[in-house]
Design a protein around this motif. Sequence first.
Motif, PDB file in Angstrom:
ATOM      1  N   VAL A  73       0.953  -1.140   0.024  1.00 42.56           N
ATOM      2  CA  VAL A  73      -0.054  -0.112  -0.026  1.00 42.56           C
ATOM      3  C   VAL A  73       0.887   1.416   0.055  1.00 42.56           C
ATOM      4  O   VAL A  73       1.682   1.372   0.842  1.00 42.56           O
ATOM      5  CB  VAL A  73      -1.030   0.060   1.144  1.00 42.56           C
ATOM      6  N   ASP A  74       0.699   2.017  -0.795  1.00 41.20           N
ATOM      7  CA  ASP A  74       1.495   3.578  -0.834  1.00 41.20           C
ATOM      8  C   ASP A  74       1.102   4.219   0.041  1.00 41.20           C
ATOM      9  O   ASP A  74      -0.360   4.759   0.244  1.00 41.20           O
ATOM     10  CB  ASP A  74       1.024   3.959  -2.225  1.00 41.20           C
ATOM     11  N   PRO A  75       1.692   4.523   1.186  1.00 38.75           N
ATOM     12  CA  PRO A  75       1.442   5.488   2.308  1.00 38.75           C
ATOM     13  C   PRO A  75       1.065   6.813   2.031  1.00 38.75           C
ATOM     14  O   PRO A  75       0.566   7.473   2.756  1.00 38.75           O
ATOM     15  CB  PRO A  75       2.743   5.388   3.256  1.00 38.75           C
ATOM     16  N   GLU A  76       1.434   7.213   0.921  1.00 38.42           N
ATOM     17  CA  GLU A  76       1.170   8.788   0.363  1.00 38.42           C
ATOM     18  C   GLU A  76      -0.303   8.822  -0.195  1.00 38.42           C
ATOM     19  O   GLU A  76      -0.896   9.850  -0.063  1.00 38.42           O
ATOM     20  CB  GLU A  76       2.185   9.058  -0.670  1.00 38.42           C
ATOM     21  N   SER A  77      -0.857   7.846  -0.693  1.00 44.56           N
ATOM     22  CA  SER A  77      -1.992   7.779  -1.686  1.00 44.56           C
ATOM     23  C   SER A  77      -3.135   7.057  -0.993  1.00 44.56           C
ATOM     24  O   SER A  77      -4.262   7.222  -1.239  1.00 44.56           O
ATOM     25  CB  SER A  77      -1.982   7.363  -2.922  1.00 44.56           C
ATOM     26  N   GLY A  78      -2.434   5.791  -0.288  1.00 45.50           N
ATOM     27  CA  GLY A  78      -3.616   4.790   0.302  1.00 45.50           C
ATOM     28  C   GLY A  78      -4.089   4.056  -1.020  1.00 45.50           C
ATOM     29  O   GLY A  78      -4.968   3.168  -0.674  1.00 45.50           O
ATOM     30  N   VAL A  79      -3.159   3.890  -1.965  1.00 49.26           N
ATOM     31  CA  VAL A  79      -3.693   2.872  -3.151  1.00 49.26           C
ATOM     32  C   VAL A  79      -2.779   1.683  -2.860  1.00 49.26           C
ATOM     33  O   VAL A  79      -1.832   1.577  -2.517  1.00 49.26           O
ATOM     34  CB  VAL A  79      -3.393   3.475  -4.346  1.00 49.26           C
ATOM     35  N   ILE A  80      -3.481   0.591  -3.197  1.00 47.57           N
ATOM     36  CA  ILE A  80      -3.029  -0.875  -3.060  1.00 47.57           C
ATOM     37  C   ILE A  80      -1.942  -0.786  -4.610  1.00 47.57           C
ATOM     38  O   ILE A  80      -2.480  -0.753  -5.539  1.00 47.57           O
ATOM     39  CB  ILE A  80      -3.892  -1.969  -3.204  1.00 47.57           C
ATOM     40  N   ILE A  81      -0.768  -1.187  -4.237  1.00 46.46           N
ATOM     41  CA  ILE A  81       0.054  -1.041  -5.144  1.00 46.46           C
ATOM     42  C   ILE A  81       0.902  -2.807  -5.206  1.00 46.46           C
ATOM     43  O   ILE A  81       1.791  -2.663  -6.212  1.00 46.46           O
ATOM     44  CB  ILE A  81       1.222  -0.049  -5.006  1.00 46.46           C
ATOM     45  N   GLU A  82       0.504  -3.426  -4.442  1.00 49.14           N
ATOM     46  CA  GLU A  82       1.260  -4.766  -4.425  1.00 49.14           C
ATOM     47  C   GLU A  82       0.818  -5.662  -5.932  1.00 49.14           C
ATOM     48  O   GLU A  82      -0.317  -5.910  -6.353  1.00 49.14           O
ATOM     49  CB  GLU A  82       0.421  -5.668  -3.149  1.00 49.14           C
ATOM     50  N   GLU A  83       1.849  -6.039  -6.602  1.00 48.47           N
ATOM     51  CA  GLU A  83       1.684  -6.678  -7.809  1.00 48.47           C
ATOM     52  C   GLU A  83       0.852  -7.844  -7.846  1.00 48.47           C
ATOM     53  O   GLU A  83       1.023  -8.582  -6.831  1.00 48.47           O
ATOM     54  CB  GLU A  83       3.060  -6.902  -8.280  1.00 48.47           C
ATOM     55  N   GLY A  84      -0.192  -7.890  -8.599  1.00 51.10           N
ATOM     56  CA  GLY A  84      -1.068  -9.134  -8.591  1.00 51.10           C
ATOM     57  C   GLY A  84      -1.929  -9.387  -7.677  1.00 51.10           C
ATOM     58  O   GLY A  84      -2.866 -10.270  -7.810  1.00 51.10           O
ATOM     59  N   HIS A  85      -2.109  -8.185  -6.791  1.00 51.13           N
ATOM     60  CA  HIS A  85      -3.218  -8.277  -5.645  1.00 51.13           C
ATOM     61  C   HIS A  85      -4.453  -8.195  -6.408  1.00 51.13           C
ATOM     62  O   HIS A  85      -4.571  -7.276  -7.418  1.00 51.13           O
ATOM     63  CB  HIS A  85      -2.975  -7.457  -4.558  1.00 51.13           C
ATOM     64  N   PRO A  86      -5.606  -8.788  -6.088  1.00 47.95           N
ATOM     65  CA  PRO A  86      -6.858  -8.567  -6.532  1.00 47.95           C
ATOM     66  C   PRO A  86      -7.386  -6.979  -6.740  1.00 47.95           C
ATOM     67  O   PRO A  86      -8.124  -6.740  -7.514  1.00 47.95           O
ATOM     68  CB  PRO A  86      -7.851  -9.551  -6.172  1.00 47.95           C
ATOM     69  N   LEU A  87      -6.941  -6.199  -5.734  1.00 42.46           N
ATOM     70  CA  LEU A  87      -7.360  -4.887  -5.522  1.00 42.46           C
ATOM     71  C   LEU A  87      -6.530  -3.855  -5.977  1.00 42.46           C
ATOM     72  O   LEU A  87      -6.452  -2.871  -5.376  1.00 42.46           O
ATOM     73  CB  LEU A  87      -7.781  -4.720  -4.047  1.00 42.46           C
ATOM     74  N   GLN A  88      -5.442  -4.415  -6.839  1.00 42.70           N
ATOM     75  CA  GLN A  88      -4.269  -3.371  -7.093  1.00 42.70           C
ATOM     76  C   GLN A  88      -4.924  -2.450  -8.011  1.00 42.70           C
ATOM     77  O   GLN A  88      -5.715  -2.566  -8.692  1.00 42.70           O
ATOM     78  CB  GLN A  88      -3.428  -4.218  -8.004  1.00 42.70           C
ATOM     79  N   GLY A  89      -4.556  -0.916  -7.374  1.00 39.95           N
ATOM     80  CA  GLY A  89      -5.098   0.196  -8.114  1.00 39.95           C
ATOM     81  C   GLY A  89      -5.951   0.628  -7.406  1.00 39.95           C
ATOM     82  O   GLY A  89      -6.489   1.950  -7.608  1.00 39.95           O
ATOM     83  N   GLN A  90      -6.796  -0.070  -6.403  1.00 41.93           N
ATOM     84  CA  GLN A  90      -7.886   0.591  -5.710  1.00 41.93           C
ATOM     85  C   GLN A  90      -7.487   1.277  -4.307  1.00 41.93           C
ATOM     86  O   GLN A  90      -6.360   0.929  -3.750  1.00 41.93           O
ATOM     87  CB  GLN A  90      -8.815  -0.465  -5.461  1.00 41.93           C
ATOM     88  N   SER A  91      -7.989   2.206  -3.789  1.00 40.48           N
ATOM     89  CA  SER A  91      -7.799   3.234  -2.763  1.00 40.48           C
ATOM     90  C   SER A  91      -8.501   2.565  -1.611  1.00 40.48           C
ATOM     91  O   SER A  91      -9.567   1.752  -1.845  1.00 40.48           O
ATOM     92  CB  SER A  91      -8.374   4.462  -2.960  1.00 40.48           C
ATOM     93  N   ILE A  92      -7.873   2.482  -0.455  1.00 40.44           N
ATOM     94  CA  ILE A  92      -8.423   2.043   0.752  1.00 40.44           C
ATOM     95  C   ILE A  92      -8.886   3.213   1.479  1.00 40.44           C
ATOM     96  O   ILE A  92      -9.393   2.842   2.829  1.00 40.44           O
ATOM     97  CB  ILE A  92      -7.556   0.996   1.580  1.00 40.44           C
ATOM     98  N   VAL A  93      -8.442   4.402   1.280  1.00 37.59           N
ATOM     99  CA  VAL A  93      -8.761   5.473   1.959  1.00 37.59           C
ATOM    100  C   VAL A  93     -10.355   5.606   2.357  1.00 37.59           C
ATOM    101  O   VAL A  93     -11.247   5.663   1.454  1.00 37.59           O
ATOM    102  CB  VAL A  93      -8.469   6.832   1.339  1.00 37.59           C
ATOM    103  N   GLY A  94     -10.328   5.852   3.723  1.00 36.16           N
ATOM    104  CA  GLY A  94     -11.781   5.926   4.097  1.00 36.16           C
ATOM    105  C   GLY A  94     -12.727   4.521   4.159  1.00 36.16           C
ATOM    106  O   GLY A  94     -13.811   4.775   4.640  1.00 36.16           O
ATOM    107  N   THR A  95     -12.230   3.405   3.708  1.00 35.31           N
ATOM    108  CA  THR A  95     -13.103   2.490   3.489  1.00 35.31           C
ATOM    109  C   THR A  95     -13.236   1.472   4.786  1.00 35.31           C
ATOM    110  O   THR A  95     -12.187   1.849   5.667  1.00 35.31           O
ATOM    111  CB  THR A  95     -12.521   1.312   2.279  1.00 35.31           C
TER     112      THR A  95
END
Length: 132
Positions: free
Chosen positions: A30-52
Amino acid sequence: MIVKGRGIAKGSASGRLLVSDAPLSFLSGVDPESGVIIEEGHPLQGQSIVGTVFAFPYGKGSTVGSYVMYALSRNEKAPAAIINTEAEPIIATGAIMSGIPMVDHLEVGLADLPDGAEVTVDGDEGTVAWDA
């Protein structure tokens, strides 16, 4: 509907439920600056966890993941709450030190939760609630 579980980190928070069937490493996942999942191959890669309300089976990886969760909180990019199937020390510690309400051991599986719905996690009571 109210589902019982075990409270891990105190507090209550609400947000849109984001469910993953895959574990996650916060360190390099997870990118600590944006809250976006950046783990290669993760099913939610590219999605934000901010406020969820972020629901995933368990954490993995280095203990530094707890500090990444703390950085997310300091940057106002953290999830509002966390639900795990089984809390392990990295995620539990990160949630506690970051003030992110957390529960685990729900009476239902993650796949039974209403992905995308507005839910409330109460870490004091160990519950997850939503309108059915």
